[in-house]
Design a protein around this motif. Structure first.
Motif, PDB file in Angstrom:
ATOM      1  N   ALA A 112      18.955  -5.020  50.451  1.00  7.63           N
ATOM      2  CA  ALA A 112      17.994  -6.112  50.627  1.00  7.63           C
ATOM      3  C   ALA A 112      17.053  -6.252  49.424  1.00  7.63           C
ATOM      4  N   TYR A 113      17.291  -5.464  48.372  1.00  5.97           N
ATOM      5  CA  TYR A 113      16.448  -5.544  47.175  1.00  5.97           C
ATOM      6  C   TYR A 113      16.465  -6.982  46.656  1.00  5.97           C
ATOM      7  N   PRO A 114      15.302  -7.537  46.287  1.00  6.81           N
ATOM      8  CA  PRO A 114      15.251  -8.941  45.854  1.00  6.81           C
ATOM      9  C   PRO A 114      16.172  -9.212  44.664  1.00  6.81           C
ATOM     10  N   LYS A 115      16.876 -10.307  44.756  1.00  5.76           N
ATOM     11  CA  LYS A 115      17.822 -10.692  43.709  1.00  5.76           C
ATOM     12  C   LYS A 115      17.432 -12.050  43.136  1.00  5.76           C
ATOM     13  N   LEU A 116      17.668 -12.218  41.861  1.00  5.41           N
ATOM     14  CA  LEU A 116      17.423 -13.480  41.179  1.00  5.41           C
ATOM     15  C   LEU A 116      18.741 -14.222  41.057  1.00  5.41           C
ATOM     16  N   LYS A 117      18.782 -15.409  41.602  1.00  4.40           N
ATOM     17  CA  LYS A 117      19.990 -16.234  41.539  1.00  4.40           C
ATOM     18  C   LYS A 117      19.753 -17.342  40.510  1.00  4.40           C
ATOM     19  N   ALA A 118      20.683 -17.486  39.577  1.00  5.31           N
ATOM     20  CA  ALA A 118      20.589 -18.514  38.544  1.00  5.31           C
ATOM     21  C   ALA A 118      21.769 -19.468  38.690  1.00  5.31           C
ATOM     22  N   GLU A 119      21.464 -20.755  38.682  1.00  9.42           N
ATOM     23  CA  GLU A 119      22.515 -21.769  38.867  1.00  9.42           C
ATOM     24  C   GLU A 119      22.241 -22.950  37.932  1.00  9.42           C
ATOM     25  N   ARG A 120      23.182 -23.218  36.998  1.00  9.36           N
ATOM     26  CA  ARG A 120      23.009 -24.341  36.070  1.00  9.36           C
ATOM     27  C   ARG A 120      23.170 -25.653  36.844  1.00  9.36           C
ATOM     28  N   GLN A 121      22.270 -26.577  36.542  1.00 14.40           N
ATOM     29  CA  GLN A 121      22.262 -27.881  37.192  1.00 14.40           C
ATOM     30  C   GLN A 121      22.991 -28.912  36.331  1.00 14.40           C
TER      31      GLN A 121
ATOM     32  N   ARG B  96      18.451 -23.590  37.716  1.00 14.41           N
ATOM     33  CA  ARG B  96      17.675 -23.354  38.941  1.00 14.41           C
ATOM     34  C   ARG B  96      17.663 -21.853  39.185  1.00 14.41           C
ATOM     35  N   LEU B  97      16.455 -21.288  39.289  1.00 16.94           N
ATOM     36  CA  LEU B  97      16.283 -19.856  39.512  1.00 16.94           C
ATOM     37  C   LEU B  97      15.663 -19.661  40.883  1.00 16.94           C
ATOM     38  N   GLU B  98      16.303 -18.865  41.712  1.00 15.93           N
ATOM     39  CA  GLU B  98      15.839 -18.661  43.084  1.00 15.93           C
ATOM     40  C   GLU B  98      15.681 -17.175  43.356  1.00 15.93           C
ATOM     41  N   HIS B  99      14.586 -16.822  44.010  1.00 19.94           N
ATOM     42  CA  HIS B  99      14.344 -15.433  44.421  1.00 19.94           C
ATOM     43  C   HIS B  99      13.361 -15.435  45.578  1.00 19.94           C
ATOM     44  N   PRO B 100      13.387 -14.402  46.405  1.00 15.59           N
ATOM     45  CA  PRO B 100      12.415 -14.325  47.498  1.00 15.59           C
ATOM     46  C   PRO B 100      11.049 -13.889  46.963  1.00 15.59           C
ATOM     47  N   VAL B 101       9.985 -14.290  47.651  1.00 15.06           N
ATOM     48  CA  VAL B 101       8.644 -13.826  47.309  1.00 15.06           C
ATOM     49  C   VAL B 101       7.946 -13.330  48.564  1.00 15.06           C
ATOM     50  N   ILE B 102       7.039 -12.390  48.365  1.00 17.59           N
ATOM     51  CA  ILE B 102       6.171 -11.924  49.437  1.00 17.59           C
ATOM     52  C   ILE B 102       4.732 -12.046  48.949  1.00 17.59           C
ATOM     53  N   PRO B 103       3.757 -12.083  49.866  1.00 17.99           N
ATOM     54  CA  PRO B 103       2.361 -12.293  49.462  1.00 17.99           C
ATOM     55  C   PRO B 103       1.827 -11.180  48.564  1.00 17.99           C
ATOM     56  N   ASN B 104       0.831 -11.553  47.786  1.00 17.81           N
ATOM     57  CA  ASN B 104       0.049 -10.636  46.949  1.00 17.81           C
ATOM     58  C   ASN B 104       0.860  -9.927  45.871  1.00 17.81           C
ATOM     59  N   ARG B 105       1.756 -10.672  45.252  1.00 16.73           N
ATOM     60  CA  ARG B 105       2.546 -10.148  44.143  1.00 16.73           C
ATOM     61  C   ARG B 105       2.496 -11.156  42.990  1.00 16.73           C
TER      62      ARG B 105
ATOM     63  N   ASP C 238       8.335 -16.324  51.289  1.00 20.27           N
ATOM     64  CA  ASP C 238       9.263 -17.437  51.089  1.00 20.27           C
ATOM     65  C   ASP C 238      10.596 -16.852  50.641  1.00 20.27           C
ATOM     66  N   PRO C 239      11.596 -16.858  51.513  1.00 22.74           N
ATOM     67  CA  PRO C 239      12.867 -16.233  51.152  1.00 22.74           C
ATOM     68  C   PRO C 239      13.677 -17.009  50.116  1.00 22.74           C
ATOM     69  N   GLU C 240      13.260 -18.234  49.777  1.00 20.30           N
ATOM     70  CA  GLU C 240      14.035 -19.034  48.838  1.00 20.30           C
ATOM     71  C   GLU C 240      13.126 -19.733  47.832  1.00 20.30           C
ATOM     72  N   PHE C 241      12.232 -18.989  47.204  1.00 18.41           N
ATOM     73  CA  PHE C 241      11.337 -19.566  46.206  1.00 18.41           C
ATOM     74  C   PHE C 241      12.163 -19.961  44.992  1.00 18.41           C
ATOM     75  N   GLU C 242      11.890 -21.133  44.419  1.00 24.72           N
ATOM     76  CA  GLU C 242      12.687 -21.569  43.276  1.00 24.72           C
ATOM     77  C   GLU C 242      11.821 -22.082  42.136  1.00 24.72           C
ATOM     78  N   ARG C 243      12.364 -21.917  40.936  1.00 29.27           N
ATOM     79  CA  ARG C 243      11.796 -22.457  39.706  1.00 29.27           C
ATOM     80  C   ARG C 243      12.947 -23.010  38.889  1.00 29.27           C
ATOM     81  N   PHE C 244      12.606 -23.814  37.908  1.00 25.76           N
ATOM     82  CA  PHE C 244      13.624 -24.373  37.033  1.00 25.76           C
ATOM     83  C   PHE C 244      13.308 -24.020  35.590  1.00 25.76           C
ATOM     84  N   ASP C 245      14.332 -23.679  34.838  1.00 18.07           N
ATOM     85  CA  ASP C 245      14.226 -23.441  33.410  1.00 18.07           C
ATOM     86  C   ASP C 245      14.829 -24.658  32.725  1.00 18.07           C
TER      87      ASP C 245
END
Length: 181
Positions: A100-109, A115-124, A152-159
């Motif tokens: 269950a270790y957080p993983k970074l998923k990268a997907e070219r659009q 598109r970069l997706e990873h889970p987040v938890i509060p106070n980090r 947020d189990p599906e937080f996303e950002r874009f590069d």
């Protein structure tokens, strides 16, 4: 005279804790100061919050010097991850949950961005690094600060930066405690 702040908390959707301040006065001009602070109790000074240690039945008065499994270097579930890593990533130090270790998923659009997706938890604080090689890393700014946010189990950002002529781009995710100021 200063009036103590006595919040009346309302459950606001997926927000961790929301405060509303209303000011009332009899004049048209006044001033006020408001300082919001969070404090994490850590009685033994080992970097692990007392409430987290208590929740997982670890001693909040032992920094690992009596029983290593109570401190940041402990690994009571023998999954190969230290307690400080399990706390930082939101995992359970008493269960082998390395899958269950957080993983970074990268997907070219289609537009060439990634598109970069990873889970987040509060106070980090989450920082995504990118590089054209595994030896030269650059921060993809701004960092994501999750103070006051919910999980947020599906937080996303874009590069948006990768050019079409770049055959490869590497990414890595860094997780740290949120700054205290």
């Amino acid at each position: 005279a200063a009036t103590p702040f006595a919040p009346d908390t309302l459950n606001m959707r997926n927000q961790a804790h929301t405060e509303q301040v209303e000011l009332h006065g009899t004049t048209t001009a006044f001033s006020f100061e408001l300082e919001l602070m969070t404090e994490v109790a850590d009685a033994d000074g080992d970097g692990l919050p007392d409430d987290w240690e208590s929740f997982y039945q670890l001693s909040s008065s032992d920094d690992g010097s009596v029983d290593i499994n109570n401190g940041p270097a402990g690994d009571p579930d023998l999954d190969g991850m230290r307690n400080d890593v399990e706390w930082l990533t939101g995992l359970n130090p008493k269960v082998d949950d390395r899958n269950a270790y957080p993983k970074l998923k990268a997907e070219r659009q289609a537009d060439g961005s990634v598109r970069l997706e990873h889970p987040v938890i509060p106070n980090r604080r989450y920082r995504i690094w990118w590089g054209e090689t595994l030896a030269d890393w650059n921060a993809l700014l701004p960092d994501t600060d999750t103070r006051g946010l919910g999980a947020d189990p599906e937080f996303e950002r874009f590069d948006p930066a990768p050019a079409a002529n770049q055959p490869k781009r590497f990414y890595r995710l860094e997780i740290a405690p949120a700054p205290t100021n």
